[in-house]
Scaffold this motif. Structure first.
Motif, PDB file in Angstrom:
ATOM      1  N   ASP A  93      12.416  -7.839  -6.961  1.00 31.40           N
ATOM      2  CA  ASP A  93      11.045  -7.788  -6.447  1.00 31.40           C
ATOM      3  C   ASP A  93      11.010  -7.217  -5.031  1.00 31.40           C
ATOM      4  O   ASP A  93      10.105  -6.445  -4.689  1.00 31.40           O
ATOM      5  CB  ASP A  93      10.437  -9.190  -6.443  1.00 31.40           C
ATOM      6  N   VAL A  94      11.983  -7.587  -4.227  1.00 28.44           N
ATOM      7  CA  VAL A  94      12.058  -7.072  -2.856  1.00 28.44           C
ATOM      8  C   VAL A  94      12.300  -5.563  -2.889  1.00 28.44           C
ATOM      9  O   VAL A  94      11.677  -4.794  -2.142  1.00 28.44           O
ATOM     10  CB  VAL A  94      13.169  -7.789  -2.064  1.00 28.44           C
ATOM     11  N   HIS A  95      13.205  -5.124  -3.761  1.00 28.41           N
ATOM     12  CA  HIS A  95      13.487  -3.689  -3.868  1.00 28.41           C
ATOM     13  C   HIS A  95      12.260  -2.923  -4.353  1.00 28.41           C
ATOM     14  O   HIS A  95      12.034  -1.772  -3.931  1.00 28.41           O
ATOM     15  CB  HIS A  95      14.663  -3.457  -4.820  1.00 28.41           C
ATOM     16  N   ASP A  96      11.452  -3.521  -5.213  1.00 26.55           N
ATOM     17  CA  ASP A  96      10.223  -2.855  -5.662  1.00 26.55           C
ATOM     18  C   ASP A  96       9.269  -2.618  -4.500  1.00 26.55           C
ATOM     19  O   ASP A  96       8.553  -1.607  -4.456  1.00 26.55           O
ATOM     20  CB  ASP A  96       9.532  -3.693  -6.739  1.00 26.55           C
ATOM     21  N   VAL A  97       9.236  -3.550  -3.546  1.00 33.27           N
ATOM     22  CA  VAL A  97       8.415  -3.347  -2.343  1.00 33.27           C
ATOM     23  C   VAL A  97       8.882  -2.106  -1.594  1.00 33.27           C
ATOM     24  O   VAL A  97       8.071  -1.273  -1.143  1.00 33.27           O
ATOM     25  CB  VAL A  97       8.481  -4.591  -1.429  1.00 33.27           C
ATOM     26  N   PHE A  98      10.186  -1.930  -1.490  1.00 33.01           N
ATOM     27  CA  PHE A  98      10.720  -0.777  -0.763  1.00 33.01           C
ATOM     28  C   PHE A  98      10.551   0.514  -1.564  1.00 33.01           C
ATOM     29  O   PHE A  98      10.389   1.590  -0.981  1.00 33.01           O
ATOM     30  CB  PHE A  98      12.194  -1.023  -0.414  1.00 33.01           C
ATOM     31  N   ARG A  99      10.570   0.412  -2.883  1.00 29.98           N
ATOM     32  CA  ARG A  99      10.301   1.615  -3.692  1.00 29.98           C
ATOM     33  C   ARG A  99       8.863   2.079  -3.489  1.00 29.98           C
ATOM     34  O   ARG A  99       8.585   3.290  -3.428  1.00 29.98           O
ATOM     35  CB  ARG A  99      10.580   1.316  -5.170  1.00 29.98           C
ATOM     36  N   SER A 100       7.957   1.113  -3.375  1.00 26.81           N
ATOM     37  CA  SER A 100       6.561   1.472  -3.084  1.00 26.81           C
ATOM     38  C   SER A 100       6.430   2.040  -1.685  1.00 26.81           C
ATOM     39  O   SER A 100       5.632   2.967  -1.443  1.00 26.81           O
ATOM     40  CB  SER A 100       5.668   0.229  -3.225  1.00 26.81           C
ATOM     41  N   TRP A 101       7.213   1.515  -0.746  1.00 28.11           N
ATOM     42  CA  TRP A 101       7.193   2.009   0.631  1.00 28.11           C
ATOM     43  C   TRP A 101       7.690   3.450   0.697  1.00 28.11           C
ATOM     44  O   TRP A 101       7.126   4.297   1.412  1.00 28.11           O
ATOM     45  CB  TRP A 101       8.043   1.100   1.501  1.00 28.11           C
ATOM     46  N   VAL A 102       8.731   3.741  -0.087  1.00 30.69           N
ATOM     47  CA  VAL A 102       9.305   5.089  -0.087  1.00 30.69           C
ATOM     48  C   VAL A 102       8.310   6.110  -0.635  1.00 30.69           C
ATOM     49  O   VAL A 102       8.280   7.271  -0.200  1.00 30.69           O
ATOM     50  CB  VAL A 102      10.628   5.104  -0.887  1.00 30.69           C
ATOM     51  N   LYS A 103       7.446   5.705  -1.559  1.00 29.99           N
ATOM     52  CA  LYS A 103       6.438   6.625  -2.088  1.00 29.99           C
ATOM     53  C   LYS A 103       5.483   7.077  -0.989  1.00 29.99           C
ATOM     54  O   LYS A 103       5.008   8.214  -0.987  1.00 29.99           O
ATOM     55  CB  LYS A 103       5.653   5.948  -3.215  1.00 29.99           C
ATOM     56  N   LYS A 104       5.189   6.153  -0.050  1.00 31.39           N
ATOM     57  CA  LYS A 104       4.292   6.494   1.051  1.00 31.39           C
ATOM     58  C   LYS A 104       5.040   7.119   2.220  1.00 31.39           C
ATOM     59  O   LYS A 104       4.427   7.796   3.051  1.00 31.39           O
ATOM     60  CB  LYS A 104       3.561   5.233   1.530  1.00 31.39           C
ATOM     61  N   HIS A 105       6.326   6.898   2.277  1.00 28.48           N
ATOM     62  CA  HIS A 105       7.158   7.443   3.352  1.00 28.48           C
ATOM     63  C   HIS A 105       8.412   8.049   2.721  1.00 28.48           C
ATOM     64  O   HIS A 105       9.481   7.434   2.728  1.00 28.48           O
ATOM     65  CB  HIS A 105       7.541   6.357   4.364  1.00 28.48           C
ATOM     66  N   PRO A 106       8.274   9.225   2.114  1.00 23.01           N
ATOM     67  CA  PRO A 106       9.361   9.820   1.312  1.00 23.01           C
ATOM     68  C   PRO A 106      10.643  10.033   2.121  1.00 23.01           C
ATOM     69  O   PRO A 106      10.618  10.237   3.338  1.00 23.01           O
ATOM     70  CB  PRO A 106       8.774  11.156   0.858  1.00 23.01           C
ATOM     71  N   VAL A 107      11.765   9.964   1.398  1.00 24.48           N
ATOM     72  CA  VAL A 107      13.074  10.228   2.001  1.00 24.48           C
ATOM     73  C   VAL A 107      13.522  11.626   1.577  1.00 24.48           C
ATOM     74  O   VAL A 107      13.062  12.177   0.574  1.00 24.48           O
ATOM     75  CB  VAL A 107      14.109   9.177   1.560  1.00 24.48           C
TER      76      VAL A 107
END
Length: 583
Positions: free
Chosen positions: A499-513
Motif C-alpha cells: 500500500d505504501v509503494h502504491d502511494v509512491f507509484r501515484s506520486w511518480v505519475k505526477k512527478h515522472p522519473v
C-alpha cells in the motif's frame, strides 16, 4: 544539571565534583568507576518512570486495601447483627421504662466509652507502600543516589558492583549525599534479609553491596526477599543479568534495562552474537533500531515465561547509542500462554526492505454454547507467509527474529509520566527532550516497523514527497499513521508495504522519473513495473503528521555531544590494587 542551592562541598585533591539535579558525586582522576554525563537523559527518564510506576502501584495497593477493609467491616457488622439477634432472643423482657445495667446491652458494635462503632475504633489508616530498588551495576552510585533522593516512595536502594574501587567510590558518594547508615536500629533490622550481613556498609537509604550481580539477584528470588524494582544499566549487553532479574522482582514490579550493544542488536554484522545474547537474528533495514527493541523484549518475555511470569512493556525507547526499556513483571499462567502469539519471525527484503510477519502462535476465542463463557485455545500458526522472493521487487530475503510483535509502550503509563513531567519540569535537566520523546512514543501506533519517505523515494529514483503528503495519502485511503520515536522523518502505519509503494507509484505519475537513467536490472525498474491498485489522494488530511507538530518539541536525538557513545569501561579495581601494592 547543577543544583543552584547545593551546599558548599570541599573537593579533595585528585577529585572533581559532578552535580546532577539534587545529587553530588566525587569522581577520581584515576577512573575508578565509569560515569557518562550524556546519560543524564537516561537517568532523568528513569527517575520519572520509576516514580510514576511507584505512585500507580501505591494506588493499586491502596484500592485493594480499602476493598479488604470494606469486606472485613461488612463481615463484622453481619456478625454483630447476628449476635445481637441471638442475645435479644435469650434476654428476659423488661417492664416499660426499665433500664438495663448490663454493659452488653449497648447497641451491637458500639464502644460505650466513646459512643463510636467498633468499626470506627478499629479503623486503620492506609500506609503508603514503600518499595525496594536494586541497581545491579552501580559504578559511581549516582543513579542509586538520585533514586533515593528524588523518588518519595523509595524505602531503600541496594547499590551493587563487583569492582572494589567502584564500591569504595559509592561509599564515598553515598556519605557525601547524607544517605549512609540509619541510626534507627529498627530500620536496620528490617534489611537484614535483603543483603548479606558481612558487608560493612549495608544500612541506610542506599545500601552498598560488593559482589556478583547475578548471585545477588538469585539470592533475592524467594517471595520473602524479592525486590520491587531492578535496574540493569551495564556496559554493553544486559543479557547475562536478565534471568536473575525476572526472578527477583515482586509481582507488578518494574524491570529497567539498558543495552548499549547496538552494533550487535541493530546490524547484521554479528548475527551469531545477537542470537547467543538475545535468542534472535537482527534486521538489516532502516527500522533496525525498532527491531533491536523487539529483540530485547523477546528475551525478557521468554526469560519470564520460564518461571510462569509475563511482561507488560510500559516504555521502550531507542535513544542515541542505546535502548532503554521499562517493563512490568507479573505472574499469571494464562498470560504466559499468550506469549507465542506475541512473538514473530520476519522476512526482510534485501532490496526494498519490505517485511513480512510470520507469527509463531495464534489464539482462538471459543464461546461455550450453553454458558456463553469464552475459552482461549492456543494453536500453531500456518506458514510461511511469503516465498523465497519479495512479492514487491523480487529480491532475496533474510529471516530475522524471533522477536516481540506486541506493543512497545503502555499509553496510560505514558500519559501519567507526561502529567508528572508537566508539573515537575524544573526537577529534570533534560525535561524538554523527555517531553518531546515521550510525546512521540505516546502517539506511536502499536504496529511493527516504520519507514522514511526519503528512503522509499530513493528506491523509486523519484524526488521525495513531503512527509505530510505521504501521511495524508495513507489517511485518505483509510489507514492510520503516526511517527516513530526511533528515527526523525519516519512514519508508522497499519498499511502494508505494498500500500505504501502504491502511494509512491501515484506520486511518480505526477512527478515522472527519467527511465532512461535507470538500469534495466535496477530495483526501481522492478517497483515501477507494477501499477498502483488505487490512485492516491494527496490532499491535506486534517489528521496528518503536522497536527502532532504544532507544539515545538525536541522529539529526536540531537547531534553528538561531548562524551557521546558508551565510553570506555572502567577498571575493575583489582588490577589497580595489585599495582599499588607493588609500588
Amino acid at each position: 544539571m547543577s543544583d543552584a542551592g547545593s551546599p558548599s562541598i570541599t573537593v579533595p585533591e585528585g577529585f572533581t565534583l559532578h552535580t546532577e539535579n539534587t545529587s553530588h558525586i566525587l569522581i577520581s582522576s584515576k577512573g575508578e568507576a565509569f560515569l557518562n554525563p550524556v546519560q543524564e537523559f537516561n537517568r532523568d527518564l528513569s527517575v520519572a518512570c520509576i516514580r510514576v510506576w511507584s505512585e500507580e502501584l501505591n494506588r493499586e495497593k491502596e484500592t485493594k486495601w480499602k476493598q479488604t477493609q470494606e469486606r472485613r467491616a461488612k463481615r463484622e457488622a453481619d456478625a454483630d447483627a447476628k449476635a445481637g439477634q441471638q442475645k435479644d432472643q435469650k434476654k428476659p423482657k423488661m417492664e416499660s421504662g426499665e433500664q438495663s445495667n448490663d454493659p452488653e446491652d449497648n447497641s451491637p458494635g458500639d464502644d460505650p466509652a466513646t459512643g463510636n462503632t467498633l468499626s470506627e475504633v478499629n479503623k486503620r489508616e492506609y500506609r503508603p507502600h514503600k518499595f525496594v530498588l536494586l541497581e545491579a551495576l552501580s559504578a559511581t552510585g549516582l543513579r542509586s543516589i538520585r533514586y533515593a533522593k528524588e523518588i518519595p516512595l523509595v524505602r531503600f536502594v541496594i547499590a551493587n558492583d563487583l569492582s572494589a574501587s567502584a564500591t569504595a567510590a559509592m561509599k564515598r558518594n553515598v556519605e557525601l549525599n547524607g544517605l549512609g547508615p540509619s541510626p534507627d536500629p529498627t530500620e536496620s533490622a528490617l534489611s537484614s534479609s535483603m543483603i548479606s550481613e558481612h558487608q560493612p556498609h549495608d544500612r541506610g537509604k542506599v545500601r552498598i553491596n560488593e559482589g556478583d550481580a547475578c548471585a545477588l539477584m538469585y539470592n533475592h528470588r524467594t517471595e520473602k526477599t524479592r525486590v520491587d524494582v531492578v535496574d540493569l544499566d551495564p556496559y554493553g549487553t544486559a543479557a547475562p543479568f536478565i534471568d536473575g532479574a525476572v526472578q527477583c522482582i515482586n509481582d507488578g514490579g518494574l524491570l529497567c534495562v539498558t543495552c548499549t550493544d547496538l552494533s550487535v542488536l541493530a546490524t547484521t554484522n554479528y548475527p551469531e552474537k545477537c542470537f547467543s545474547n538475545y535468542g534472535g537474528i537482527p534486521v538489516k533495514a532502516e527500522y533496525c533500531h525498532e527491531s533491536a527493541l523487539r529483540l530485547v523484549l523477546h528475551t525478557l518475555s521468554t526469560s519470564a515465561s520460564r518461571y510462569g511470569r509475563y511482561i507488560e512493556p510500559q516504555l521502550s525507547l531507542s535513544i542515541d547509542f542505546y535502548v532503554r526499556l521499562f517493563v512490568r513483571i507479573h505472574s499469571a499462567p494464562i498470560e504466559v500462554k499468550k506469549a507465542a502469539s506475541k512473538t514473530a519471525m520476519y522476512y526482510i527484503c534485501q532490496g526494498c526492505q519490505s517485511f513480512y510477519e510470520q507469527p509463531l502462535g495464534r489464539m482462538i476465542d471459543k464461546v461455550h454454547e450453553r454458558s456463553g463463557n469464552v475459552n482461549l485455545l492456543f494453536k500453531t500458526q500456518a506458514g510461511p507467509s511469503v516465498g523465497q522472493k519479495c512479492t514487491e521487487c523480487g529480491s532475496a530475503q533474510h529471516i530475522a527474529g524471533p522477536m516481540w510483535s506486541g506493543p512497545l509502550h503502555n499509553n496510560n503509563f505514558l500519559s501519567k509520566v507526561l502529567e508528572h513531567l508537566e508539573s515537575n519540569q524544573g526537577k529534570y535537566g533534560t525535561a524538554v527532550r523527555m517531553r518531546g520523546m515521550l510525546t512521540v512514543a505516546k502517539e506511536e501506533l502499536h504496529v511493527p516497523f516504520y519507514f522514511t519517505p526519503s528512503r522509499i523515494a530513493g528506491f523509486f529514483h523519484s524526488i521525495c514527497p513531503p512527509l505530510d503528503d505521504v501521511a495524508s495519502a495513507l489517511l485518505n485511503a483509510g489507514y492510520r499513521v503516526s511517527r516513530s520515536h526511533a528515527l526523525a522523518g519516519s512514519l508508522k502505519t497499519n498499511a502494508t508495504r505494498q500500500d505504501v509503494h502504491d502511494v509512491f507509484r501515484s506520486w511518480v505519475k505526477k512527478h515522472p522519473v527519467r527511465m532512461d537513467k535507470i538500469s534495466e536490472t535496477s530495483l526501481a525498474r522492478q517497483l515501477l513495473a507494477k501499477e498502483a491498485r488505487t490512485e492516491a489522494i494527496f490532499s491535506r488530511h486534517p489528521q496528518s503528521v503536522t497536527q502532532a507538530s504544532k507544539i515545538k518539541l525536541v522529539r529526536y536525538q540531537q547531534n553528538p555531544a561531548p562524551n557521546w557513545g558508551p565510553g570506555t569501561k572502567a577498571d575493575s579495581g583489582t588490577k589497580r590494587k595489585r599495582e599499588e601494592e607493588d609500588e
